[in-house]
Design a protein around this motif. Structure first.
Motif, mmCIF file in Angstrom:
data_model
loop_
_atom_site.group_PDB
_atom_site.id
_atom_site.type_symbol
_atom_site.label_atom_id
_atom_site.label_comp_id
_atom_site.label_asym_id
_atom_site.label_seq_id
_atom_site.Cartn_x
_atom_site.Cartn_y
_atom_site.Cartn_z
ATOM 1 N N GLU A 52 32.184 25.573 39.436
ATOM 2 C CA GLU A 52 31.731 24.325 40.013
ATOM 3 C C GLU A 52 30.724 24.584 41.117
ATOM 4 O O GLU A 52 30.858 25.529 41.897
ATOM 5 C CB GLU A 52 32.919 23.530 40.569
ATOM 6 C CG GLU A 52 33.899 23.040 39.507
ATOM 7 C CD GLU A 52 34.914 24.098 39.140
ATOM 8 O OE1 GLU A 52 35.803 23.793 38.322
ATOM 9 O OE2 GLU A 52 34.822 25.227 39.677
ATOM 10 N N GLN A 53 29.753 23.712 41.208
ATOM 11 C CA GLN A 53 28.741 23.859 42.238
ATOM 12 C C GLN A 53 29.384 23.714 43.604
ATOM 13 O O GLN A 53 30.127 22.777 43.853
ATOM 14 C CB GLN A 53 27.646 22.797 42.058
ATOM 15 C CG GLN A 53 26.488 22.956 43.062
ATOM 16 C CD GLN A 53 25.421 21.930 42.828
ATOM 17 O OE1 GLN A 53 25.529 21.114 41.922
ATOM 18 N NE2 GLN A 53 24.386 21.958 43.643
ATOM 19 N N GLY A 54 29.122 24.646 44.497
ATOM 20 C CA GLY A 54 29.667 24.575 45.850
ATOM 21 C C GLY A 54 31.017 25.241 45.995
ATOM 22 O O GLY A 54 31.552 25.297 47.089
ATOM 23 N N ALA A 55 31.654 25.732 44.937
ATOM 24 C CA ALA A 55 32.965 26.374 45.045
ATOM 25 C C ALA A 55 32.832 27.679 45.803
ATOM 26 O O ALA A 55 31.878 28.422 45.627
ATOM 27 C CB ALA A 55 33.540 26.639 43.652
ATOM 28 N N THR A 56 33.793 27.950 46.698
ATOM 29 C CA THR A 56 33.753 29.170 47.494
ATOM 30 C C THR A 56 34.267 30.341 46.682
ATOM 31 O O THR A 56 35.017 30.176 45.725
ATOM 32 C CB THR A 56 34.627 29.016 48.749
ATOM 33 O OG1 THR A 56 35.973 28.742 48.346
ATOM 34 C CG2 THR A 56 34.122 27.898 49.636
ATOM 35 N N GLU A 57 33.884 31.531 47.090
ATOM 36 C CA GLU A 57 34.364 32.719 46.415
ATOM 37 C C GLU A 57 35.848 32.912 46.711
ATOM 38 O O GLU A 57 36.317 32.573 47.796
ATOM 39 C CB GLU A 57 33.583 33.946 46.899
ATOM 40 C CG GLU A 57 32.112 33.926 46.511
ATOM 41 C CD GLU A 57 31.408 35.193 46.969
ATOM 42 O OE1 GLU A 57 32.088 36.068 47.532
ATOM 43 O OE2 GLU A 57 30.196 35.293 46.764
ATOM 44 N N PRO A 58 36.624 33.444 45.775
ATOM 45 C CA PRO A 58 38.057 33.647 46.015
ATOM 46 C C PRO A 58 38.274 34.626 47.162
ATOM 47 O O PRO A 58 37.555 35.617 47.299
ATOM 48 C CB PRO A 58 38.559 34.233 44.690
ATOM 49 C CG PRO A 58 37.339 34.789 44.021
ATOM 50 C CD PRO A 58 36.207 33.901 44.443
ATOM 51 N N GLN A 59 39.277 34.316 47.997
ATOM 52 C CA GLN A 59 39.566 35.172 49.133
ATOM 53 C C GLN A 59 40.222 36.463 48.678
ATOM 54 O O GLN A 59 40.975 36.488 47.713
ATOM 55 C CB GLN A 59 40.500 34.449 50.117
ATOM 56 C CG GLN A 59 39.839 33.258 50.796
ATOM 57 C CD GLN A 59 40.761 32.617 51.817
ATOM 58 O OE1 GLN A 59 41.938 32.958 51.897
ATOM 59 N NE2 GLN A 59 40.229 31.713 52.603
ATOM 60 N N ARG A 60 39.950 37.518 49.417
ATOM 61 C CA ARG A 60 40.595 38.782 49.119
ATOM 62 C C ARG A 60 42.060 38.722 49.520
ATOM 63 O O ARG A 60 42.406 38.072 50.497
ATOM 64 C CB ARG A 60 39.902 39.912 49.879
ATOM 65 C CG ARG A 60 38.462 40.173 49.441
ATOM 66 C CD ARG A 60 37.849 41.316 50.230
ATOM 67 N NE ARG A 60 36.478 41.572 49.815
ATOM 68 C CZ ARG A 60 35.708 42.506 50.369
ATOM 69 N NH1 ARG A 60 36.199 43.259 51.357
ATOM 70 N NH2 ARG A 60 34.485 42.686 49.940
ATOM 71 N N PRO A 61 42.933 39.387 48.780
ATOM 72 C CA PRO A 61 44.355 39.362 49.136
ATOM 73 C C PRO A 61 44.587 39.996 50.496
ATOM 74 O O PRO A 61 43.918 40.960 50.874
ATOM 75 C CB PRO A 61 45.005 40.187 48.012
ATOM 76 C CG PRO A 61 43.896 41.035 47.452
ATOM 77 C CD PRO A 61 42.659 40.207 47.597
ATOM 78 N N ARG A 62 45.527 39.436 51.230
ATOM 79 C CA ARG A 62 45.842 39.979 52.548
ATOM 80 C C ARG A 62 46.499 41.354 52.429
ATOM 81 O O ARG A 62 47.134 41.662 51.425
ATOM 82 C CB ARG A 62 46.795 39.040 53.295
ATOM 83 C CG ARG A 62 46.135 37.795 53.830
ATOM 84 C CD ARG A 62 47.099 37.032 54.704
ATOM 85 N NE ARG A 62 46.472 35.881 55.325
ATOM 86 C CZ ARG A 62 47.084 35.099 56.204
ATOM 87 N NH1 ARG A 62 48.325 35.337 56.549
ATOM 88 N NH2 ARG A 62 46.452 34.066 56.729
ATOM 89 N N TRP A 63 46.344 42.113 53.502
ATOM 90 C CA TRP A 63 47.008 43.412 53.538
ATOM 91 C C TRP A 63 48.516 43.224 53.551
ATOM 92 O O TRP A 63 49.032 42.285 54.162
ATOM 93 C CB TRP A 63 46.586 44.172 54.791
ATOM 94 C CG TRP A 63 47.311 45.476 54.966
ATOM 95 C CD1 TRP A 63 46.954 46.685 54.487
ATOM 96 C CD2 TRP A 63 48.548 45.687 55.677
ATOM 97 N NE1 TRP A 63 47.878 47.649 54.841
ATOM 98 C CE2 TRP A 63 48.862 47.066 55.565
ATOM 99 C CE3 TRP A 63 49.412 44.843 56.379
ATOM 100 C CZ2 TRP A 63 50.003 47.621 56.144
ATOM 101 C CZ3 TRP A 63 50.564 45.394 56.948
ATOM 102 C CH2 TRP A 63 50.846 46.761 56.830
ATOM 103 N N GLU A 64 49.205 44.066 52.847
ATOM 104 C CA GLU A 64 50.665 44.091 52.935
ATOM 105 C C GLU A 64 51.120 45.529 52.734
ATOM 106 O O GLU A 64 50.465 46.314 52.049
ATOM 107 C CB GLU A 64 51.305 43.158 51.910
ATOM 108 C CG GLU A 64 51.013 43.480 50.463
ATOM 109 C CD GLU A 64 51.695 42.502 49.521
ATOM 110 O OE1 GLU A 64 52.153 42.937 48.456
ATOM 111 O OE2 GLU A 64 51.765 41.305 49.872
#
Length: 288
Positions: A52-64
């Protein structure tokens, strides 16, 4: 110029003016062809296909930390009997559950203040003696310092705690009508009340999870298990590091779980690694 030509010109100007008056003015009216501003939509994980136009890139998984879920399950298994001192004589066992809610909350706060750098057995005994004298805001305010000191002795730093208890109780009477504050920010402003006590007070007295209560046991064990990105020096540093990745639905459980584990198995000195189910996946384990 002939009279006929002049008349014809006047008729043309009149028709032009009439035609113009029939066209509405466009001043102040936005053009329909003007594009609307694009709206950026941030999708939750698993929503949208990213096209979709304007969709943000997926966030990287948090450290665990590595193996933390397996380590946690094994600690739960070792704590299954709930027979550590914190289970039998911890703060949640020190107040009068039949007292009015306001009195109960005050007793929770006092037991937390007494418990600092004091074994659960000693705190529990001191609370029982206080309750025998009628442990309320008014009874403490009416009690002289010497009597209060005799009752709570031998809790750690008992002289300082006499002073803090009297000062805090007076503030509760004057500012909160005898009740305790219901925010961490207000609780830590009370004399003798630190962040760990504040988060436990929110949990036990107000049934609200405001953060992870980190004492020396939680601080020591989470550093041994490498549940922090880098080694922390103080419990408050550990709390911030843990809250950055540990799922919130585990925040209430983690204190009593690790405190009891620290009292029975993961001791400050000479931890009982041979008895620990996590021996094979603990970075600090002493292996044979």
């Amino acid at each position: 110029m002939s009279a006929a030509v002049s008349a014809a010109r006047r008729l043309g100007r009149a028709r032009g003016a009439a035609g113009a008056s029939q066209v509405p003015s466009t001043a102040g009216i936005p053009r329909r062809s003007r594009r609307r501003k694009s709206v950026t939509i941030a999708y939750e994980s698993g929503q949208g296909d990213g096209a979709e136009q304007g969709a943000t890139e997926p966030q990287r998984p948090r450290w665990e930390p590595r193996d933390w879920q397996q380590q946690l399950e094994r600690i739960r298994e070792m704590r299954r009997n709930r027979d550590a001192p914190v289970d039998e004589m911890g703060v949640q066992k020190c107040y009068d559950s039949s007292a009015p809610p306001q009195v109960m909350r005050y007793q929770v706060l006092l037991s937390l203040m007494l418990s600092s750098q004091t074994k659960d057995q000693v705190t529990s005994a001191a609370m029982l003696r206080l309750r025998e004298h009628g442990l309320t805001v008014d009874s403490i305010l009416q009690m002289d310092d010497a009597t209060l000191g005799q009752i709570i002795y031998p809790v750690g730093f008992w002289r300082n705690k006499v002073k803090y208890i009297k000062q805090t109780t007076a503030i509760l009477k004057q500012k909160y009508g005898g009740d305790i504050p219901r925010t961490v920010e207000e609780l830590v402003q009370l004399p003798g009340v630190g962040p760990k006590m504040a988060h436990l007070a929110m949990n036990i007295a107000w049934d609200s999870v405001s953060g992870i209560a980190v004492d020396t046991h939680v601080h020591r064990i989470t550093n041994r298990l490498k549940w922090v990105k880098k080694e922390t020096r103080y419990p408050e540093e550990t709390r911030v590091a843990l809250e950055d990745w540990l799922p919130r639905d585990l925040w209430r459980e983690i204190n009593w779980l690790l405190v009891g584990f620290g009292q029975q198995t993961c001791l400050p000195v000479n931890p009982r690694c041979k008895e620990c189910l996590n021996q094979d996946i603990c970075p600090a384990a002493k292996r044979p």
